[in-house]
Design a protein around this motif. Structure first.
Motif, PDB file in Angstrom:
ATOM      1  N   ASP A 122       0.832  -1.203   0.000  1.00  0.00           N
ATOM      2  CA  ASP A 122       0.000   0.000   0.000  1.00  0.00           C
ATOM      3  C   ASP A 122       0.864   1.249   0.000  1.00  0.00           C
ATOM      4  OD1 ASP A 122      -2.245  -1.509   0.034  1.00  0.00           O
ATOM      5  OD2 ASP A 122      -2.460  -1.472   2.209  1.00  0.00           O
ATOM      6  N   GLY A 123       0.250   2.350  -0.374  1.00  0.00           N
ATOM      7  CA  GLY A 123       0.957   3.631  -0.325  1.00  0.00           C
ATOM      8  C   GLY A 123       1.545   4.004  -1.668  1.00  0.00           C
ATOM      9  N   LEU A 124       1.659   5.309  -1.889  1.00  0.00           N
ATOM     10  CA  LEU A 124       2.130   5.788  -3.183  1.00  0.00           C
ATOM     11  C   LEU A 124       3.319   6.721  -3.004  1.00  0.00           C
ATOM     12  CD1 LEU A 124      -1.373   6.779  -4.595  1.00  0.00           C
ATOM     13  CD2 LEU A 124       0.001   4.853  -5.390  1.00  0.00           C
ATOM     14  N   ASP A 125       4.326   6.549  -3.847  1.00  0.00           N
ATOM     15  CA  ASP A 125       5.389   7.542  -3.949  1.00  0.00           C
ATOM     16  C   ASP A 125       4.846   8.616  -4.882  1.00  0.00           C
ATOM     17  OD1 ASP A 125       7.145   6.058  -2.381  1.00  0.00           O
ATOM     18  OD2 ASP A 125       7.878   4.923  -4.107  1.00  0.00           O
ATOM     19  N   LYS A 126       4.993   9.889  -4.492  1.00  0.00           N
ATOM     20  CA  LYS A 126       4.398  10.965  -5.291  1.00  0.00           C
ATOM     21  C   LYS A 126       5.458  11.957  -5.741  1.00  0.00           C
ATOM     22  CE  LYS A 126       0.103  10.451  -2.725  1.00  0.00           C
ATOM     23  NZ  LYS A 126      -0.749  10.965  -1.658  1.00  0.00           N
ATOM     24  N   SER A 127       5.210  12.552  -6.891  1.00  0.00           N
ATOM     25  CA  SER A 127       6.156  13.520  -7.445  1.00  0.00           C
ATOM     26  C   SER A 127       5.385  14.759  -7.919  1.00  0.00           C
ATOM     27  CB  SER A 127       6.916  12.876  -8.607  1.00  0.00           C
ATOM     28  OG  SER A 127       7.750  13.823  -9.217  1.00  0.00           O
ATOM     29  N   TYR A 128       5.794  15.930  -7.417  1.00  0.00           N
ATOM     30  CA  TYR A 128       5.131  17.196  -7.747  1.00  0.00           C
ATOM     31  C   TYR A 128       6.124  18.058  -8.514  1.00  0.00           C
ATOM     32  CZ  TYR A 128       2.067  15.728  -3.889  1.00  0.00           C
ATOM     33  OH  TYR A 128       1.225  15.031  -3.062  1.00  0.00           O
ATOM     34  N   TYR A 129       5.699  18.596  -9.639  1.00  0.00           N
ATOM     35  CA  TYR A 129       6.583  19.421 -10.458  1.00  0.00           C
ATOM     36  C   TYR A 129       6.185  20.891 -10.339  1.00  0.00           C
ATOM     37  CZ  TYR A 129       8.834  21.253 -14.695  1.00  0.00           C
ATOM     38  OH  TYR A 129       9.578  21.999 -15.578  1.00  0.00           O
ATOM     39  N   TYR A 130       7.157  21.730  -9.955  1.00  0.00           N
ATOM     40  CA  TYR A 130       6.889  23.151  -9.751  1.00  0.00           C
ATOM     41  C   TYR A 130       7.669  24.041 -10.724  1.00  0.00           C
ATOM     42  CZ  TYR A 130       4.522  21.670  -5.529  1.00  0.00           C
ATOM     43  OH  TYR A 130       3.655  21.064  -4.655  1.00  0.00           O
ATOM     44  N   GLY A 131       8.027  23.490 -11.858  1.00  0.00           N
ATOM     45  CA  GLY A 131       8.717  24.302 -12.866  1.00  0.00           C
ATOM     46  C   GLY A 131      10.219  24.320 -12.677  1.00  0.00           C
ATOM     47  N   SER A 132      10.673  24.744 -11.505  1.00  0.00           N
ATOM     48  CA  SER A 132      12.119  24.795 -11.248  1.00  0.00           C
ATOM     49  C   SER A 132      12.631  23.527 -10.575  1.00  0.00           C
ATOM     50  CB  SER A 132      12.442  25.981 -10.339  1.00  0.00           C
ATOM     51  OG  SER A 132      12.023  27.164 -10.954  1.00  0.00           O
ATOM     52  N   PHE A 133      11.725  22.790  -9.991  1.00  0.00           N
ATOM     53  CA  PHE A 133      12.159  21.583  -9.264  1.00  0.00           C
ATOM     54  C   PHE A 133      11.021  20.578  -9.129  1.00  0.00           C
ATOM     55  CE2 PHE A 133      10.241  24.248  -6.119  1.00  0.00           C
ATOM     56  CZ  PHE A 133       9.687  23.397  -5.183  1.00  0.00           C
ATOM     57  N   TYR A 134      11.409  19.350  -8.857  1.00  0.00           N
ATOM     58  CA  TYR A 134      10.466  18.280  -8.522  1.00  0.00           C
ATOM     59  C   TYR A 134      10.570  17.998  -7.034  1.00  0.00           C
ATOM     60  CZ  TYR A 134       9.522  16.901 -13.372  1.00  0.00           C
ATOM     61  OH  TYR A 134       9.111  16.877 -14.675  1.00  0.00           O
TER      62      TYR A 134
END
Lengths: 353, 169
Positions: free
Chosen positions: B77-89
Motif C-alpha cells: 500500500d501507499g504511493l510515492d508521489k512527485s510534484y513538479y513546480y517548474g524549477s524543481f520536482y
C-alpha cells in the motif's frame, strides 16, 4: 529400553508435527491482500508441458496472459513472476524450473538488471518482505537455498536469517497475535490467485502525465546483474532452450535509453532475441487511458491481452513455439483453465461495477 | 525418561524462538531511516523544505503543481508521489498513512544549493564550493549529511543535475 525409545521417538514426532501445523498457521497466506506473495507457490501444480515460461518481476505477472497465448496461438505457458523479483532470484527460479520441465522458450524481463545488489533495491524492511514473497513459496532444493543466500539483506545476514527461510516459523512466530480468519481458512490449503501465474486486474486508472525520474550518476548495469544474466544464457544454452529478453510495456519505472542500449548490445553479442515492447506500443494497440489499472505502471487485463496477442505472434512465428490446440488432452486442460480465467474476469468486472 | 522428554520439548521450543527478530515481514514502508536528521534544506518562495518533513503543509504552501505523478510499489500500500513546480520536482514517500519529503531535484538554474550551485555551473565552481570530498573522480559529487544526500552530476564539465534525497537503508 525399547519402550523408552518408542516413547522418545513418539514425543519427537508429535513435536515436529505440532511445529509443522503451527508454522502453517503462522505463515502469511497472501489470499486476500498482497496476493503477489502466493504466486511462486502456485507453479508446482502446473509444472510440466509449458512450452514457454516467463520469469521476472511484476512486469511479467501483470502484463502477459497465458490464456490469451493459448486462445490465440495454442501456446502453453506459465509465468514464474513475483513482486520485485531480483535477477538472482530469477536465475534460481529458472534453474528450479528446469527440474520440472524444459520449455522451448524462457522469457526474461530485463527491468531487474537495474538492481545490482540487495542493498540497491531500497529499504531493508521492504526488501525482506519482497524476499519472503518470492522465496517462501519455493519448494526445497539447492536452487532455493542459493536464492536465499543471494537475496538476504545486510540485516538478515546479521541474524543468520537463512535458517528462518528454512523454518519460517522462526520468522513468523510472533504473528500469533495478528492472526485473522484467513489464517485459519487457509491453514492447510490455498485458493488459486492467478491464471498460470498471471495476476488479473480489471480496474482502469488512466495515465495522467509523463513519468520523470532523477537522472542517474551512472547508467551502467552492475557486475552482479551481468553475472546472473550470463548464467541464464549459459543455463538455457545447456538445456537447449531459447532465451528471449523483453522489456515489458510499462511506463514507470523508466527504462532509460542507456539501459536499452546495453541490453541490445548484449543480446546481439550473445545472439539473443531482445524486444523492448515500449517501442511497439502503437502496434500493440495499448491505450494508456484504458489499458492500465495504475496509471501506466502495469497493464490491466485488457492491456495484458493486447500485449499477449502481439507477443504471441513473435513466439509463434519467430521462435517457432508450437500450436498445441490439436492435442486433445492439452486442449481439455486448457479449456478448464480458460473457463476459470473467464469466470475470474467476470467476477472482478462485477466487483468493479 | 521424563527428563529426556522434557529436554526434547525444550529443544523444540528453543528452535521455535531462536532467531526472534521482531515484526514479521508482511510489508514495509520505503524508508526506515527516520532517526537520522539532515541539515539539507531548500527554501522556495518562503517555503522551507527539509528531508523527512511532513509533506502536507509544504505542498499546501507551494500551491498547485504544474504536474503530478504517483507510483505504487509492486505489492504494498501507499504511493510515492512527485510534484513538479517548474524549477524543481518534490518527491514524497508514504509512511503510516501520511506522506513525507523524500527529496527534491532541480530542473533549471533559477534555484540553487545552499552554497550557490545551480544547473549549468562549472566543475570549478562546484569544486570551489564543495571541495573534492565526495567527488567520484569522473562526473559526480555524492555528499552525505546525516540522513540525507546531495548529488551533483556533471555533463561535459557543467552541472546537469542537482538532487537531494533521504538515505534509505
Amino acid at each position: 529400553m525399547k519402550k523408552r525409545r518408542i516413547l522418545l521417538a513418539s514425543t519427537l514426532a508429535v513435536c515436529i508435527a505440532a511445529l509443522y501445523f503451527l508454522q502453517a498457521l503462522l505463515m502469511p497466506k497472501y489470499m486476500d491482500k498482497t496476493k503477489e506473495g502466493a504466486l511462486i507457490g502456485e507453479y508446482y501444480d502446473n509444472a510440466g508441458n509449458n512450452d514457454v515460461v516467463f520469469i521476472g518481476d511484476c512486469e511479467v505477472y501483470e502484463n502477459f496472459s497465458p490464456i490469451t497465448l493459448w486462445e490465440k496461438y495454442g501456446i502453453t505457458s506459465y509465468i514464474r513472476g513475483s513482486a520485485q523479483q531480483l535477477i538472482w532470484q530469477s536465475y534460481y527460479l529458472m534453474e528450479e524450473t528446469f527440474r520440472y520441465e524444459t520449455p522451448k522458450v524462457m522469457v526474461f524481463n530485463v527491468l531487474s538488471m537495474k538492481y545490482d545488489t540487495p542493498k540497491s533495491t531500497g529499504a531493508q524492511s521492504q526488501r525482506e518482505a519482497y524476499n519472503r514473497m518470492t522465496l517462501d513459496g519455493m519448494r526445497w532444493s539447492s536452487s532455493k537455498w542459493n536464492a536465499i543466500m543471494a537475496s538476504m539483506t545486510e540485516e538478515e545476514k546479521k541474524w543468520e536469517a537463512q535458517y528462518s527461510y528454512l523454518f519460517p516459523i522462526l520468522r513468523y512466530h510472533d504473528r500469533w497475535s495478528q492472526l485473522t480468519k484467513d489464517d485459519f481458512t487457509y491453514w492447510l490449503h490455498r485458493d488459486k490467485v492467478s491464471d498460470n501465474g498471471y495476476l488479473m486486474q480489471t480496474g482502469v486508472k488512466s495515465v495522467t502525465g509523463e513519468y520523470v525520474e532523477r537522472p542517474l550518476v551512472d547508467y551502467s548495469f552492475g557486475e552482479n546483474s551481468w553475472y546472473y544474466l550470463d548464467k541464464m544464457v549459459q543455463l538455457c544454452k545447456e538445456k537447449g532452450t531459447q532465451l528471449v529478453l523483453i522489456k515489458a510495456p510499462a511506463l514507470s519505472p523508466i527504462w532509460w535509453e542507456q539501459w536499452d542500449e546495453q541490453i541490445a548490445q548484449y543480446a546481439e553479442e550473445n545472439e539473443l532475441l531482445y524486444i523492448n515492447m515500449l517501442d511497439y506500443q502503437q502496434e500493440i494497440g495499448i491505450d494508456w487511458s484504458k489499458d492500465t489499472y495504475d496509471a501506466g505502471l502495469h497493464l490491466n487485463v485488457y492491456g495484458a491481452e493486447k500485449a499477449s496477442d502481439w507477443f504471441g505472434k513473435i513466439l509463434s512465428q519467430e521462435c517457432g513455439v508450437a500450436d498445441r490446440r490439436t492435442d486433445t488432452q492439452i486442449s481439455a486442460l486448457w479449456a478448464k483453465k480458460t473457463q476459470v480465467y473467464n469466470d475470474r474476469k467476470a467476477a472482478l468486472q462485477t466487483q468493479q461495477n | 525418561m521424563k527428563k529426556r522428554i522434557f529436554i526434547t520439548v525444550l529443544a523444540c521450543l528453543m528452535l521455535l524462538f531462536a532467531g526472534c527478530q521482531g515484526n514479521p515481514a508482511t510489508g514495509g514502508d520505503n524508508s526506515n531511516n527516520q532517526s537520522q536528521v539532515s541539515s539539507y534544506n531548500f527554501t522556495y518562495k518562503e517555503t522551507k523544505i527539509t528531508l523527512h518533513a511532513p509533506a502536507e503543509p509544504i505542498i499546501k504552501a507551494l500551491g498547485d503543481p504544474i504536474s503530478y505523478t504517483e507510483s505504487a510499489s509492486c505489492a504494498f500500500d501507499g504511493l510515492d508521489k512527485s510534484y513538479y513546480y517548474g524549477s524543481f520536482y518534490l518527491e514524497t514517500y508514504p509512511k503510516d498513512g501520511k506522506d513525507y519529503v523524500y527529496g527534491w531535484y532541480f530542473k533549471d538554474d533559477s534555484v540553487a544549493t545552499e552554497k550557490g550551485i545551480s544547473i549549468g555551473a562549472t566543475k570549478e565552481a562546484v569544486t570551489k564550493a564543495y571541495g573534492n570530498e565526495g567527488f567520484n573522480g569522473s562526473n559526480a559529487w555524492v555528499l552525505k549529511d546525516g540522513g540525507g544526500t546531495l548529488t551533483i552530476i556533471l555533463d561535459k564539465d557543467a552541472v546537469s543535475s542537482i538532487q537531494y534525497a533521504i538515505v534509505v537503508e
